[in-house]
Design a protein around this motif. Structure first.
Motif, short mmCIF file in Angstrom:
data_model
loop_
_atom_site.label_atom_id
_atom_site.label_comp_id
_atom_site.label_asym_id
_atom_site.label_seq_id
_atom_site.Cartn_x
_atom_site.Cartn_y
_atom_site.Cartn_z
N VAL A 4 35.68 39.31 1.59
CA VAL A 4 36.49 38.81 2.71
C VAL A 4 37.56 39.82 3.12
CG1 VAL A 4 38.36 37.17 3.16
CG2 VAL A 4 36.12 36.34 2.50
N GLY A 5 38.24 40.39 2.13
CA GLY A 5 39.30 41.36 2.41
C GLY A 5 38.74 42.60 3.09
N HIS A 6 37.62 43.11 2.55
CA HIS A 6 37.01 44.30 3.15
C HIS A 6 36.60 44.05 4.60
CE1 HIS A 6 36.91 46.97 -0.25
NE2 HIS A 6 36.26 46.12 -1.02
N MET A 7 35.98 42.91 4.84
CA MET A 7 35.47 42.62 6.19
C MET A 7 36.63 42.39 7.17
SD MET A 7 31.96 40.45 5.71
CE MET A 7 32.64 39.07 4.84
N ALA A 10 38.40 45.76 7.89
CA ALA A 10 37.60 46.62 8.77
C ALA A 10 37.57 46.09 10.19
CB ALA A 10 36.17 46.72 8.22
N TYR A 11 37.48 44.77 10.33
CA TYR A 11 37.45 44.18 11.66
C TYR A 11 38.76 44.49 12.42
CZ TYR A 11 37.83 40.71 15.35
OH TYR A 11 38.03 40.10 16.56
N LEU A 12 39.90 44.29 11.73
CA LEU A 12 41.19 44.54 12.37
C LEU A 12 41.35 46.02 12.74
CD1 LEU A 12 43.42 42.23 10.14
CD2 LEU A 12 42.80 41.85 12.54
N PHE A 132 44.00 37.03 1.77
CA PHE A 132 44.08 35.78 2.53
C PHE A 132 44.75 36.03 3.88
CE2 PHE A 132 45.74 31.57 3.63
CZ PHE A 132 44.56 30.82 3.52
N LEU A 133 45.82 36.84 3.86
CA LEU A 133 46.54 37.15 5.11
C LEU A 133 45.65 37.96 6.06
CD1 LEU A 133 50.15 37.97 3.85
CD2 LEU A 133 49.39 35.97 5.17
N LEU A 134 44.88 38.91 5.49
CA LEU A 134 43.96 39.70 6.33
C LEU A 134 42.93 38.78 6.98
CD1 LEU A 134 43.34 42.82 4.04
CD2 LEU A 134 44.33 42.87 6.34
N PHE A 135 42.45 37.81 6.20
CA PHE A 135 41.47 36.85 6.73
C PHE A 135 42.08 36.06 7.88
CE2 PHE A 135 40.02 32.38 6.59
CZ PHE A 135 38.72 32.56 7.03
N ILE A 136 43.28 35.55 7.67
CA ILE A 136 43.96 34.76 8.72
C ILE A 136 44.15 35.64 9.96
CG2 ILE A 136 46.12 33.55 9.34
CD1 ILE A 136 44.43 31.94 7.38
N GLY A 137 44.60 36.87 9.74
CA GLY A 137 44.82 37.80 10.86
C GLY A 137 43.53 38.05 11.63
N ALA A 138 42.44 38.26 10.90
CA ALA A 138 41.15 38.53 11.55
C ALA A 138 40.69 37.31 12.35
CB ALA A 138 40.10 38.90 10.49
N ILE A 139 40.86 36.14 11.78
CA ILE A 139 40.43 34.92 12.50
C ILE A 139 41.26 34.72 13.77
CG2 ILE A 139 40.30 32.37 12.33
CD1 ILE A 139 38.13 33.94 10.76
N VAL A 185 37.97 31.12 -1.75
CA VAL A 185 36.65 30.47 -1.66
C VAL A 185 36.39 30.04 -0.21
CG1 VAL A 185 35.32 28.42 -2.32
CG2 VAL A 185 36.54 29.74 -4.06
N LEU A 186 37.38 29.40 0.40
CA LEU A 186 37.21 28.91 1.77
C LEU A 186 36.95 30.05 2.76
CD1 LEU A 186 37.20 25.93 2.49
CD2 LEU A 186 39.43 26.27 3.58
N PRO A 187 37.74 31.14 2.71
CA PRO A 187 37.42 32.28 3.61
C PRO A 187 36.00 32.82 3.40
CG PRO A 187 39.63 32.52 2.75
CD PRO A 187 39.02 31.35 2.04
N HIS A 188 35.55 32.94 2.13
CA HIS A 188 34.18 33.42 1.88
C HIS A 188 33.16 32.45 2.48
CE1 HIS A 188 35.76 36.42 -0.95
NE2 HIS A 188 34.59 36.99 -0.85
N LEU A 189 33.44 31.16 2.27
CA LEU A 189 32.55 30.12 2.78
C LEU A 189 32.51 30.14 4.30
CD1 LEU A 189 30.92 28.10 1.16
CD2 LEU A 189 32.70 26.40 1.53
#
Ligand SMILES: [Zn+2]
Length: 209
Positions: A4-7, A10-12, A132-139, A185-189
């Motif tokens: 999740v962090g890698h993706m 990279a997206y950002l 987790f923050l990177l995931f939120i930022g990407a979303i 888990v939720l971000p991966h899911l």
């Protein structure tokens, strides 16, 4: 870093460099490039050899690999190079230990801890919070730019998502106990379900219909 962090990182990166260079980026390709260095984990399992954080994590190797793309696509290749390079130089170099960053010039393993920066392990709360923050930022960026809708279109390139699904996302959930910390888990899911939906839409609209 976890998948999740890698993706998300990279997206950002690809998104912001694409904006500066005025280039539309192929998001599935960015996701694939962000996790492809960890393909060495599969070779480790298949051949029982220690390979992780070796040649596939090398910055020199990534650059050599991209030379033909820089020649043909010029600046358009940059966001994709950043996506691949971010895995090693912005993530694994700082988190989880050392890697063969300069292979094939040198097999010496390098990490930020050798340069006076405290070692952060992958399960460290600092890394987990960062991912987790990177995931939120990407979303948030995906929602704001409506990139999220691209997963619901029948773009053939969405089939590329089978690579992160099969190499990093599904294995996360098929091994018990779960390898990722609870908060991730939720971000991966989320990515797993989004990618499966994107793939199924292509299969049904382009291939079966
Ligand atoms: Zn890695």
């Amino acid at each position: 870093m976890f998948a999740v962090g890698h993706m998300a990182l990279a997206y950002l990166l690809a998104k912001s460099s694409g904006k500066i260079l005025k280039i539309t980026i192929n998001i599935p390709l960015v996701f694939v490039l962000s996790i492809i260095p960890d393909i060495d984990l599969i070779f480790e399992v298949l051949f029982s050899i220690q390979l992780h954080r070796g040649p596939t994590h090398s910055l020199i190797f990534a650059f050599l690999l991209f030379i033909p793309f820089f020649i043909f696509f010029k600046k358009k290749a940059l966001p994709y190079f950043f996506s691949l390079a971010s895995h090693s130089i912005l993530a694994d170099f700082f988190i989880g230990g050392q890697l063969q960053l300069l292979w094939p010039l040198s097999t010496r393993e390098l990490g930020a801890s050798q340069f006076g920066i405290p070692l952060v392990m992958i399960n460290d709360p600092l890394n987990v919070a960062l991912e987790f923050l990177l995931f939120i930022g990407a979303i948030l960026v995906m929602l704001k730019t409506r990139d999220i809708l691209k997963f619901l279109r029948s773009n053939l390139s969405n089939l590329l998502l089978i690579i992160p699904i099969s190499t990093v996302l599904l294995p996360t959930f098929t091994s018990y106990p779960l390898q990722v910390p609870a908060i991730l888990v939720l971000p991966h899911l989320f990515f797993l379900i989004l990618f499966i939906i994107a793939g199924l839409i292509v299969v049904f609209k382009r291939i079966l219909l």
